[in-house]
Write an enzyme that holds these catalytic residues in place. Structure first.
Site, PDB file in Angstrom:
ATOM      1  N   GLU A 288      72.607  11.527  29.098  1.00 59.14           N
ATOM      2  CA  GLU A 288      72.487  10.356  28.996  1.00 59.14           C
ATOM      3  C   GLU A 288      73.706   9.484  30.060  1.00 59.14           C
ATOM      4  O   GLU A 288      74.861  10.984  29.316  1.00 59.14           O
ATOM      5  CB  GLU A 288      72.953   9.737  28.065  1.00 59.14           C
ATOM      6  CG  GLU A 288      71.989  10.154  26.713  1.00 59.14           C
ATOM      7  CD  GLU A 288      72.405   9.927  25.429  1.00 59.14           C
ATOM      8  OE1 GLU A 288      73.535   8.905  25.034  1.00 59.14           O
ATOM      9  OE2 GLU A 288      71.186  10.446  24.736  1.00 59.14           O
TER      10      GLU A 288
ATOM     11  N   ASP B 144      79.666   1.585  20.800  1.00 58.47           N
ATOM     12  CA  ASP B 144      80.231   2.061  21.264  1.00 58.47           C
ATOM     13  C   ASP B 144      81.719   2.331  20.632  1.00 58.47           C
ATOM     14  O   ASP B 144      82.207   1.151  20.187  1.00 58.47           O
ATOM     15  CB  ASP B 144      80.405   2.237  22.105  1.00 58.47           C
ATOM     16  CG  ASP B 144      78.796   2.592  22.758  1.00 58.47           C
ATOM     17  OD1 ASP B 144      78.883   3.581  23.090  1.00 58.47           O
ATOM     18  OD2 ASP B 144      78.964   1.678  23.848  1.00 58.47           O
TER      19      ASP B 144
END
Length: 270
Positions: free
Chosen positions: A53, A64
């Site tokens: 990814e 994140d």
């Protein structure tokens, strides 16, 4: 040119046929530089990653944690653009031959244009996109163009997802389902926990798609644990931290290659 969803499908099927989980590595584009990011993808594949990814750095990431935020900030300050993400996908795919997906929040695609983004990603040899913040009920336009260009649409499910919601999400997705192992943001953790196993079971009850688990896996023992119940093990923050902690780029590349080797061994030991 058509994208590489079929390569993704066959790669995950081959891992299953070998009675193991796939190792899926995450690295942001443009980190530590665009060229360095491309080399990092090559390094994790050389170490044993089956799928990669490539993160599209974003100034306001909701999924994140601090490690990936730090890397994204370095990439953004370095001037990374969507064109650099596409270049990363193209050169990484040409060099490795493994499926390369882009993980991105929806806003950059929306601004760039769905047709333009999907066409360019397919032309670069990309296999699809992971879209953590695109609601399924608002995804028809994206899926239409992704299907047209041979790209997978990977949605994220969480432990909080109700069974009916899981069925809606998995019916709309393709490639695989990204199961977030816990509520919260990305980052390495001491334990991945039982929540992930329960979520995989509930998700599998709704779909034949592979179910891959991310958030929190950082070492071979955790990779082996998750590989015992998931079709794929997704590792991001541990790779990024290895790069951040290294004294220079060459050491960082050696570190992520070594970590990928340990994790690849882990997924084969389930």
């Amino acid at each position: 040119m058509s994208g590489n969803i079929e390569l993704l499908n066959t790669t995950l099927a081959a891992a299953k046929a070998a009675d193991r989980a796939a190792l899926i590595a995450y690295l942001p584009a443009g980190f530590p530089t665009v060229d360095g990011g491309i080399e990092a993808v090559k390094a994790v594949v050389a170490g044993g990653a089956d799928v990669v990814e490539v993160g599209l750095p974003h100034s306001d990431p909701v999924l994140d944690g601090p490690v990936i935020q730090t890397a994204d900030d370095i990439a953004l300050r370095g001037g990374v653009r969507i064109a650099d993400v596409m270049r990363t996908v193209r050169e990484a795919y040409e060099a490795t031959g493994v499926p390369i997906l882009v993980m991105t929040y929806w806003n950059p695609i929306d601004r760039y244009g769905v047709e333009r983004f999907t066409a360019e990603l397919a032309e670069a040899g990309g296999a699809g996109c992971i879209l953590p913040d695109l609601p399924v009920q608002e995804s028809a336009l994206w899926r239409e163009h992704a299907d047209k260009h041979g790209l997978a649409t990977v949605f994220v499910v969480a432990p909080s997802s109700q069974d009916a919601r899981l069925a809606t999400i998995t019916a709309a997705g393709s490639g695989f389902v990204y199961a977030a192992s816990l509520m919260g943001v990305t980052g390495t953790r001491a334990s991945v926990g039982a929540q992930a196993q329960e979520l995989v079971g509930r998700t599998r009850a709704t779909t034949d798609l592979p179910v891959c688990v991310g958030l929190g896996v950082s070492n071979a023992a955790q990779a082996a644990e998750v590989a015992g119940f998931a079709d794929g093990v997704i590792v991001g923050s541990a790779f990024v931290k290895a790069m951040l902690d290294a004294p220079d780029e060459a050491a960082g590349l050696a570190a992520v290659r070594s970590l990928a080797g340990e994790l690849a061994e882990g997924v084969r030991k389930r």
